[in-house]
Design a protein around this motif. Structure first.
Motif, PDB file in Angstrom:
ATOM      1  N   HIS A   1       0.560  -1.305  -0.054  1.00  0.00           N
ATOM      2  CA  HIS A   1       0.098  -0.109   0.090  1.00  0.00           C
ATOM      3  C   HIS A   1       0.711   1.096  -0.056  1.00  0.00           C
ATOM      4  O   HIS A   1       0.498   2.168  -0.757  1.00  0.00           O
ATOM      5  N   ILE A   2       1.803   1.431   0.766  1.00  0.00           N
ATOM      6  CA  ILE A   2       2.359   2.497   1.020  1.00  0.00           C
ATOM      7  C   ILE A   2       3.453   2.845  -0.265  1.00  0.00           C
ATOM      8  O   ILE A   2       3.489   3.960  -0.730  1.00  0.00           O
ATOM      9  N   GLY A   3       4.189   1.840  -0.535  1.00  0.00           N
ATOM     10  CA  GLY A   3       4.886   1.825  -1.813  1.00  0.00           C
ATOM     11  C   GLY A   3       4.448   2.037  -3.173  1.00  0.00           C
ATOM     12  O   GLY A   3       4.786   3.014  -3.851  1.00  0.00           O
ATOM     13  N   CYS A   4       3.235   1.506  -3.335  1.00  0.00           N
ATOM     14  CA  CYS A   4       2.389   1.834  -4.406  1.00  0.00           C
ATOM     15  C   CYS A   4       1.659   3.063  -4.499  1.00  0.00           C
ATOM     16  O   CYS A   4       1.762   3.991  -5.358  1.00  0.00           O
ATOM     17  N   ALA A   5       1.226   3.596  -3.288  1.00  0.00           N
ATOM     18  CA  ALA A   5       0.831   5.130  -3.325  1.00  0.00           C
ATOM     19  C   ALA A   5       1.891   5.851  -3.526  1.00  0.00           C
ATOM     20  O   ALA A   5       1.594   7.016  -4.288  1.00  0.00           O
ATOM     21  N   LEU A   6       2.985   5.847  -3.044  1.00  0.00           N
ATOM     22  CA  LEU A   6       4.118   6.545  -3.216  1.00  0.00           C
ATOM     23  C   LEU A   6       4.604   6.751  -4.626  1.00  0.00           C
ATOM     24  O   LEU A   6       5.019   7.840  -5.261  1.00  0.00           O
ATOM     25  N   VAL A   7       4.648   5.549  -5.488  1.00  0.00           N
ATOM     26  CA  VAL A   7       4.896   5.489  -6.830  1.00  0.00           C
ATOM     27  C   VAL A   7       3.975   6.134  -7.494  1.00  0.00           C
ATOM     28  O   VAL A   7       4.252   7.078  -8.529  1.00  0.00           O
ATOM     29  N   GLY A   8       2.730   6.332  -7.226  1.00  0.00           N
ATOM     30  CA  GLY A   8       1.658   6.948  -7.912  1.00  0.00           C
ATOM     31  C   GLY A   8       1.718   8.501  -7.843  1.00  0.00           C
ATOM     32  O   GLY A   8       1.909   9.342  -8.493  1.00  0.00           O
ATOM     33  N   ALA A   9       2.173   8.841  -6.462  1.00  0.00           N
ATOM     34  CA  ALA A   9       2.044  10.346  -6.200  1.00  0.00           C
ATOM     35  C   ALA A   9       3.191  10.817  -6.695  1.00  0.00           C
ATOM     36  O   ALA A   9       3.394  12.039  -7.411  1.00  0.00           O
ATOM     37  N   ILE A  10       4.511  10.326  -6.779  1.00  0.00           N
ATOM     38  CA  ILE A  10       5.727  10.740  -7.468  1.00  0.00           C
ATOM     39  C   ILE A  10       5.601  10.541  -8.978  1.00  0.00           C
ATOM     40  O   ILE A  10       5.843  11.742  -9.504  1.00  0.00           O
ATOM     41  N   CYS A  11       5.031   9.519  -9.642  1.00  0.00           N
ATOM     42  CA  CYS A  11       4.685   9.793 -10.853  1.00  0.00           C
ATOM     43  C   CYS A  11       3.792  11.016 -11.375  1.00  0.00           C
ATOM     44  O   CYS A  11       4.204  11.519 -12.407  1.00  0.00           O
ATOM     45  N   PHE A  12       2.837  11.029 -10.764  1.00  0.00           N
ATOM     46  CA  PHE A  12       1.895  12.303 -10.992  1.00  0.00           C
ATOM     47  C   PHE A  12       2.689  13.594 -10.903  1.00  0.00           C
ATOM     48  O   PHE A  12       2.471  14.644 -11.952  1.00  0.00           O
ATOM     49  N   HIS A  13       3.546  13.751  -9.772  1.00  0.00           N
ATOM     50  CA  HIS A  13       4.176  15.151  -9.358  1.00  0.00           C
ATOM     51  C   HIS A  13       5.086  15.276 -10.679  1.00  0.00           C
ATOM     52  O   HIS A  13       5.546  16.640 -10.701  1.00  0.00           O
TER      53      HIS A  13
END
Length: 153
Positions: free
Chosen positions: A47-59
């Motif tokens: 959960h934490i790693g995948c959410a981080l991947v999504g946030a970083i990719c978006f930004h």
């Protein structure tokens, strides 16, 4: 009860999309308690790693269609390499990108929601007579053997 507690503490009106993957997590925690993908390593790491991947990719790249695809590929690679495969968390990068989430969303609602679900599963499994206690194995790798994602051998 677990999802009800998550809804109580993560401000549902502003974070409904973030809760989508928690429904799948509840199936693992309460129905597939012994599965490697249900154990804390996979639950939290996924959960934490995948959410981080999504946030970083978006930004870094915005929310173009190709960015969604890249985020999903990176998510799968992340989970296989770190052995934190938790299938419901595969939705997190899409949710984070669609919601234009900040990095703070990795903490609240994602981490807070996962902590609440895990604590609830641990408590519930000890209250119900004869139920397998959660967690079964704290640091069990998911996938547990190399034939999954064999290209990483």
């Amino acid at each position: 009860m677990g999802l009800g507690l998550v809804l109580q503490f993560v401000d549902p009106p502003s974070s409904v999309l973030f809760l989508a993957s928690f429904g799948g997590s509840a199936v693992f925690l309460f129905g597939l308690t012994r599965a490697p993908a249900a154990q804390p390593r996979a639950l939290f790491g996924g959960h934490i790693g995948c959410a981080l991947v999504g946030a970083i990719c978006f930004h870094l790249f915005g929310d173009a269609l190709w960015v969604y695809v890249v985020a999903l590929v990176l998510t799968l690679v992340f989970m296989l390499v770190t052995k934190t495969v938790h299938p419901p968390s595969g939705a997190n990068p899409l949710i984070m990108m669609h919601a234009h989430a900040s990095l703070a969303a990795v903490w609240q609602p994602v981490t807070v929601g996962v902590v609440i679900l895990a604590l609830d599963a641990a408590l519930w499994s000890r209250l119900v007579p004869g139920m397998m206690h959660y967690p079964y194995r704290w640091f069990e790798k998911s996938p547990p053997f190399m034939s999954w994602g064999g290209w990483l051998e």
